[in-house]
Design a protein around this motif. Structure first.
Motif, mmCIF file in Angstrom:
data_model
loop_
_atom_site.group_PDB
_atom_site.id
_atom_site.type_symbol
_atom_site.label_atom_id
_atom_site.label_comp_id
_atom_site.label_asym_id
_atom_site.label_seq_id
_atom_site.Cartn_x
_atom_site.Cartn_y
_atom_site.Cartn_z
ATOM 1 N N SER A 163 -77.299 -28.360 -37.140
ATOM 2 C CA SER A 163 -75.924 -28.517 -37.961
ATOM 3 C C SER A 163 -74.805 -27.425 -36.817
ATOM 4 O O SER A 163 -75.052 -26.188 -36.821
ATOM 5 C CB SER A 163 -75.482 -28.742 -39.117
ATOM 6 O OG SER A 163 -76.390 -27.273 -39.605
ATOM 7 N N TYR A 164 -73.361 -28.281 -37.210
ATOM 8 C CA TYR A 164 -72.625 -26.841 -37.135
ATOM 9 C C TYR A 164 -72.177 -26.008 -37.841
ATOM 10 O O TYR A 164 -72.293 -25.862 -39.028
ATOM 11 C CB TYR A 164 -70.759 -27.881 -36.596
ATOM 12 C CG TYR A 164 -70.907 -27.990 -35.115
ATOM 13 C CD1 TYR A 164 -71.660 -27.021 -34.046
ATOM 14 C CD2 TYR A 164 -71.426 -29.644 -35.337
ATOM 15 C CE1 TYR A 164 -71.890 -27.978 -33.138
ATOM 16 C CE2 TYR A 164 -71.135 -30.077 -33.684
ATOM 17 C CZ TYR A 164 -70.946 -29.434 -32.733
ATOM 18 O OH TYR A 164 -71.556 -29.864 -31.719
ATOM 19 N N GLN A 165 -71.640 -24.951 -38.148
ATOM 20 C CA GLN A 165 -70.720 -23.555 -38.321
ATOM 21 C C GLN A 165 -70.270 -24.020 -38.360
ATOM 22 O O GLN A 165 -69.296 -23.452 -36.793
ATOM 23 C CB GLN A 165 -72.123 -22.483 -38.821
ATOM 24 C CG GLN A 165 -73.979 -22.350 -39.642
ATOM 25 C CD GLN A 165 -74.430 -21.008 -38.916
ATOM 26 O OE1 GLN A 165 -73.675 -20.100 -39.286
ATOM 27 N NE2 GLN A 165 -75.142 -21.574 -40.175
ATOM 28 N N SER A 166 -68.889 -23.628 -38.615
ATOM 29 C CA SER A 166 -67.822 -23.054 -38.274
ATOM 30 C C SER A 166 -66.835 -22.176 -38.779
ATOM 31 O O SER A 166 -66.649 -21.058 -40.028
ATOM 32 C CB SER A 166 -66.803 -24.463 -38.557
ATOM 33 O OG SER A 166 -66.583 -24.301 -40.015
ATOM 34 N N GLN A 167 -65.392 -22.011 -37.980
ATOM 35 C CA GLN A 167 -65.224 -20.244 -38.088
ATOM 36 C C GLN A 167 -63.837 -21.126 -37.778
ATOM 37 O O GLN A 167 -62.879 -21.159 -37.044
ATOM 38 C CB GLN A 167 -65.664 -19.174 -37.427
ATOM 39 C CG GLN A 167 -64.895 -17.379 -37.863
ATOM 40 C CD GLN A 167 -65.376 -16.937 -36.680
ATOM 41 O OE1 GLN A 167 -65.716 -16.613 -36.334
ATOM 42 N NE2 GLN A 167 -65.028 -16.002 -37.390
ATOM 43 N N PRO A 168 -62.891 -21.105 -38.616
ATOM 44 C CA PRO A 168 -61.321 -21.316 -38.423
ATOM 45 C C PRO A 168 -60.597 -19.566 -37.847
ATOM 46 O O PRO A 168 -61.239 -18.960 -38.511
ATOM 47 C CB PRO A 168 -61.120 -20.791 -39.819
ATOM 48 C CG PRO A 168 -61.388 -20.110 -41.017
ATOM 49 C CD PRO A 168 -63.013 -19.925 -40.290
ATOM 50 N N PHE A 169 -59.656 -20.025 -38.168
ATOM 51 C CA PHE A 169 -58.867 -18.924 -36.833
ATOM 52 C C PHE A 169 -57.279 -19.629 -36.731
ATOM 53 O O PHE A 169 -56.845 -21.102 -36.412
ATOM 54 C CB PHE A 169 -59.294 -19.172 -35.283
ATOM 55 C CG PHE A 169 -60.558 -18.146 -34.673
ATOM 56 C CD1 PHE A 169 -60.779 -16.843 -35.642
ATOM 57 C CD2 PHE A 169 -61.488 -19.715 -34.718
ATOM 58 C CE1 PHE A 169 -61.910 -16.919 -34.589
ATOM 59 C CE2 PHE A 169 -62.725 -18.713 -34.459
ATOM 60 C CZ PHE A 169 -63.386 -17.683 -34.683
#
Length: 195
Positions: A163-169
């Motif tokens: 599954s994806y782990q997300s990081q916002p920028f």
């Protein structure tokens, strides 16, 4: 008078369909569904990313705009991301005559989607923020970017344990990519596509 919607029994029928227009379609439960017209910024962002990534030494044949990826979904058969960065293997598979990057073929390195406008709970939002991450994760794509000009955010999703782990920028945040660690772009540079 209502018009019957086109239905296809196989993915090959869908791939062979041409209505003589530039309309983009997806196959949903065997039915042809027209995708909404893309905002011009989508292709501009994709082009700007191609230029930035090409500067890292990625060969031109590894970039694709308009290629389709077969996905595991209860409804959608294939997706057409705004930008695909192929691996050598997935590029060879598509360029050898495949019209679709099938599930049995190698996954690309990166898929980029410029998100369609829509509030949480809307069809656009659910497609871009709920369905596509599940489908791309199931397909084994190691990195997926969601670029959302309306919200002024770039989400980098990295595949970990299925599954994806997300990081916002946002703004002047430098984009951190595990696939392209040498990339030197900020969220604002991507969102503004070099303007």
């Amino acid at each position: 008078m209502t018009q019957a919607k086109l239905r296809f029994k196989t993915i090959e029928e869908y791939l062979d369909y041409d209505d003589g227009t530039d309309t983009r379609y997806e196959l949903v439960n065997g039915e042809l569904v027209a995708l909404p017209a893309e905002h011009p910024i989508n292709s501009t962002i994709a082009t700007a990313l191609v230029i930035a990534l090409a500067a890292l030494g990625i060969p031109p044949y590894c970039f694709a705009i308009g290629h389709q990826i077969e996905v595991d979904s209860t409804e959608v058969t294939a997706r057409q991301p705004d930008l695909i960065v192929h691996t050598e293997e997935s590029a060879r598979a598509v360029l050898s005559g495949e019209r679709l990057l099938r599930r049995s073929l190698p996954a690309p390195r990166l898929v980029v989607e410029v998100v369609s406008p829509g509030k949480a709970g809307s069809a656009n939002y659910n497609r871009d923020y709920v369905e596509k991450p599940k489908e791309y994760a199931a397909r084994g794509i190691p990195e997926f970017w969601q670029i959302d000009p309306a919200r002024a955010i770039v989400m980098v999703l990295v595949l970990k344990n299925g599954s994806y782990q997300s990081q916002p920028f946002q703004g002047s945040d430098p984009i951190l990519s595990s696939t392209f660690p040498e990339l030197q772009l900020t969220a604002e540079q991507i969102l503004r596509a070099g303007l």
